[in-house]
Design an enzyme around this catalytic site. Structure first.
Site, mmCIF file in Angstrom:
data_model
loop_
_atom_site.group_PDB
_atom_site.id
_atom_site.type_symbol
_atom_site.label_atom_id
_atom_site.label_comp_id
_atom_site.label_asym_id
_atom_site.label_seq_id
_atom_site.Cartn_x
_atom_site.Cartn_y
_atom_site.Cartn_z
ATOM 1 N N THR A 91 -24.525 -16.163 13.035
ATOM 2 C CA THR A 91 -24.597 -16.369 14.481
ATOM 3 C C THR A 91 -23.594 -17.425 14.916
ATOM 4 O OG1 THR A 91 -26.936 -15.742 14.700
ATOM 5 C CG2 THR A 91 -25.967 -16.945 16.517
ATOM 6 N N TRP A 133 -30.585 -14.364 5.859
ATOM 7 C CA TRP A 133 -29.977 -13.491 6.873
ATOM 8 C C TRP A 133 -28.843 -12.656 6.261
ATOM 9 C CZ3 TRP A 133 -32.824 -17.419 8.632
ATOM 10 C CH2 TRP A 133 -33.431 -17.317 9.880
ATOM 11 N N ASN A 179 -33.652 -7.582 7.855
ATOM 12 C CA ASN A 179 -32.344 -6.955 7.991
ATOM 13 C C ASN A 179 -32.328 -6.255 9.321
ATOM 14 O OD1 ASN A 179 -30.216 -4.675 7.671
ATOM 15 N ND2 ASN A 179 -29.797 -6.080 5.989
ATOM 16 N N GLU A 180 -31.227 -6.335 10.024
ATOM 17 C CA GLU A 180 -31.176 -5.779 11.371
ATOM 18 C C GLU A 180 -31.381 -4.267 11.374
ATOM 19 O OE1 GLU A 180 -27.590 -6.056 14.100
ATOM 20 O OE2 GLU A 180 -28.982 -7.479 14.975
ATOM 21 N N GLU A 256 -39.427 -15.539 15.116
ATOM 22 C CA GLU A 256 -38.224 -16.076 15.758
ATOM 23 C C GLU A 256 -38.335 -15.800 17.240
ATOM 24 O OE1 GLU A 256 -34.382 -15.185 14.022
ATOM 25 O OE2 GLU A 256 -33.430 -15.237 16.000
ATOM 26 N N ARG A 378 -34.311 -13.435 26.197
ATOM 27 C CA ARG A 378 -34.737 -12.085 25.832
ATOM 28 C C ARG A 378 -36.200 -12.102 25.465
ATOM 29 N NH1 ARG A 378 -31.507 -11.778 20.001
ATOM 30 N NH2 ARG A 378 -31.083 -13.976 20.013
#
Length: 677
Positions: A91, A133, A179-180, A256, A378
């Site tokens: 990030t 990450w 994991n995204e 998170e 968000r």
């Protein structure tokens, strides 16, 4: 300064169903209790969000840590979650792995070990969580995916947990899986097996540390997977969960959340979700990304921490409103307390939660955040209305005897005092904002609170809370215009050099003690393989430093390439992007290569060429590069002699200085210097 046992208002729609008044709420443990509270936390990493914190001098560094972790002082956090460094951009920068290569182990790289120990010093009961990450490239055996070889990935993560205990006496209590793209059930089961095999049965697994689904449904359908997973974690859930997650009967966490600019609106966001994550979603822990905004402000998500500490060179830091919002919960509860069933929304908007330790103590936290003063970054926040209101609370069950205690011990937090005509905030005033008309007298175990908009209240029997403070830190100051670092540190406290922020690659102190001389101690880029990452790491490595507003400056550095024929290194000025945008960054990049050539480009990718030619540079020899940028013109020197001059650079107009390499390759840097105008 003590806050005489805080009273932050509490309100519950669900508790008033049988009563005549919609503004009447019962606080009762007679009908049983709700879920067990697991705490409020902060997240360091994902990525490199605490990078500048370690470079603060004392006493300022210790003061910042006290505001975050010291009980009954500031945020008094219950949980610290850190990134298990994976050598990749995640990030706002890269964090180094404990295993750059398969046969490499080093449990002193980075700063997360230090941060966990500092947190433990202040709060021995703090819960520690690790989450990777990203992963070093070798874990994927050539693929940008870490789970094709679950035994290798599980061993890699477990080694980090074992290293935390062996080298730092840190007990990691939870490990996350994220994991995204998706989770991997085979890996989760293998991780559980590997933990147990290494006598780590007490380490619990959070999955998928991303979304509620599909993990929740998978847990319902797969008993072995369900046995392996202890907590379902979601990122930015918008205070809601899904039916399948509730059916699992697992602990539900917002693992998170927040990720919002830490002004008064950010404080309102944090106040709202701390309450409503449980009211709407039965989430028993909420963890802020990030812990402290301690990275260059112009990197992505600037000031998205509970507080701000981005100037180690000046010592300046700012205790932002989310610190005190956090305190209204954390200083008057502890993990292991239990929510009452009587929690909910207030009739005219806002919410309240109530918790007990089961030993006679009760804490109620109330927030009346309006929509426009509680918008998080968000997810999108649907419109809702909040108006001033009177709320009557009735103490029942074992709490009847507490009414006089509550009446005597009230603190009102004026989080937002809004002048609607002027359309601006007038003040943020945490301590003792008392109102004589705030609370009515107690009669028959009931009392009425006068609740204004955009405020937070705590009502509690706990008497130890206080608003900690230190003398004001030094004033804010720009990064020094004259800066030098020769990296001559025999035993560096951290693997990173001060103020450098790695954006792709890992730059570490390097002590070449077998070759004593003027370059015995250097900074070395150590990765030779692209890491496994969900972010957009560049194909080049780069570490930025300095003041983003710099326009005219000279950057000088000694460089040493270690790849024959294919090696390449650069110094740069006016670097305009970092973080997840690093691939598209522009600036003025002065490259030299091991094949004897040089190039000047307007971009990190090396495609916008401004000048090029022969340099005579080779690997395994030291060369001194100097880049001067003045207005629209740039010039470069090699080993003290002009190599190119007057390259026209129209954009960008300003940015950081930087060093880096042409690819993932070994290279060294020494005697770095900046002179800015």
């Amino acid at each position: 300064m003590e806050w005489p046992v805080a009273v932050l208002a509490v309100w519950s729609v669900t508790s008033a169903l049988s009563l005549c008044s919609p503004n009447y709420y019962v606080l009762d443990d007679g009908a049983g209790l709700g879920r067990v509270f697991d705490g409020v936390g902060g997240l360091s990493g994902g990525g490199a969000t605490s990078r500048l914190l370690v470079n603060y001098e004392e006493p300022y560094r210790g003061q910042i840590l006290d505001y975050l972790f010291k009980p009954n002082f500031g945020a008094s956090l219950h949980i610290l979650k850190v990134e298990i460094g994976g050598d990749a951009q995640t990030t706002d920068g890269t964090e180094p792995s404990h295993m750059h290569y398969e046969n490499d182990e080093n449990y002193f790289r980075g700063y997360e070990w230090w941060l966990m120990k500092e947190a433990k010093k202040r709060n021995p009961n703090i819960t520690l969580i690790g989450l990777p990450w990203a992963f070093p490239g070798w874990v994927g055996h050539g693929k940008n995916w870490p789970y094709d070889f679950p035994d290798i990935t599980a061993a890699y993560v477990v080694n980090w947990i074992l290293g935390a205990k062996q080298y730092h006496d840190l007990d990691i209590q939870y490990v996350g899986i994220w994991n995204e793209r998706n989770y991997d059930s085979k890996y989760i089961k293998m991780l559980r097996y590997t933990l147990d095999k290494n006598d780590l049965e007490g380490v619990r697994i959070i999955a998928s540390d991303n979304l509620w689904e599909p993990i929740a449904l998978s847990l319902l359908l797969d008993p072995e997977l369900s046995t392996a997973v202890d907590v379902i974690g979601a990122h930015y859930p918008g205070t809601t969960t899904v039916p399948d997650a509730l059916k699992t009967q697992k602990a539900l966490w917002s693992s998170e959340d927040y990720s919002t600019f830490n002004d008064e609106v950010g404080g309102g966001c944090w106040a709202r979700i701390l309450n409503q994550n449980y009211i709407n979603g039965l989430m028993t822990a909420t963890i802020s990304w990030n812990l402290v905004a301690s990275y260059y402000d112009k990197l992505p998500f600037g000031r998205d921490g509970l507080m701000t500490a981005e100037e180690p060179w000046s010592g300046n830091y700012v205790v932002e409103s989310p610190i005190w919002i956090t305190a209204h919960t954390t200083q008057f509860t502890q993990p292991g307390w239990t929510y009452l069933q009587t929690v909910g929304h207030l009739a005219q908007g806002g919410s309240y939660v109530s918790l007990t330790d089961g030993k006679g103590n009760l804490t109620v936290v109330i927030e009346t955040m309006t929509h426009n003063h509680s918008v998080c970054v968000r997810p999108p926040l649907p419109k809702f209305n909040v108006t001033s209101q009177n709320a009557t609370f009735q103490l029942k069950g074992s709490f009847v005897s507490l009414s006089e205690i509550f009446h005597k011990n009230i603190l009102k937090l004026c989080l937002f005092y809004i002048n609607k005509k002027a359309k601006k905030n007038l003040s943020f005033n945490f301590p003792r904002c008392l109102s004589k008309n705030f609370m009515s007298g107690v009669m028959n175990g009931s009392f009425t609170l006068n609740l204004a908009e955009d405020e937070v209240y705590t009502l509690t029997t706990i008497t130890t809370g206080q608003k900690g403070s230190y003398p004001d830190p030094p004033p804010s100051a720009c990064f020094p215009k004259v800066y030098k670092d020769d990296f001559n540190v025999r035993n560096p406290p951290f693997s990173e050099a001060p103020d450098f922020a790695d954006q792709t690659g890992v730059f570490e102190y390097y002590n070449n003690l077998t070759d004593p001389g003027p370059h015995t101690f250097t900074l070395r880029q150590v990765l030779t393989e692209r890491p496994i990452t969900w972010a957009t790491d560049a194909d080049q490595t780069i570490s930025v430093i300095g003041d983003y507003e710099w326009e005219n400056l000279t950057v000088t550095c000694d460089v040493f390439m270690e790849s024959v024929r294919t090696g390449g290194v650069f110094i740069a000025a006016r670097v305009d992007k970092g973080g997840q945008s690093i691939r598209s960054t522009n600036g003025i990049f002065f490259w030299v290569f091991a094949d004897g050539t040089y190039k000047v480009t307007n971009d990190l990718a090396g495609q916008a060429v401004l000048a090029e030619g022969q340099s005579g540079t080779r690997a395994y020899g030291w060369h001194t590069l100097s880049l001067t940028v003045t207005g629209p013109l740039a010039s470069g020197m090699l080993n003290g002699y002009p190599l190119w001059k007057n390259a026209v650079v129209l954009n960008p107009k300003n940015g950081w200085a930087a060093i880096g390499t042409h690819s993932f390759e070994l290279a060294q840097f020494d005697n770095f210097a900046i002179v800015a105008q």
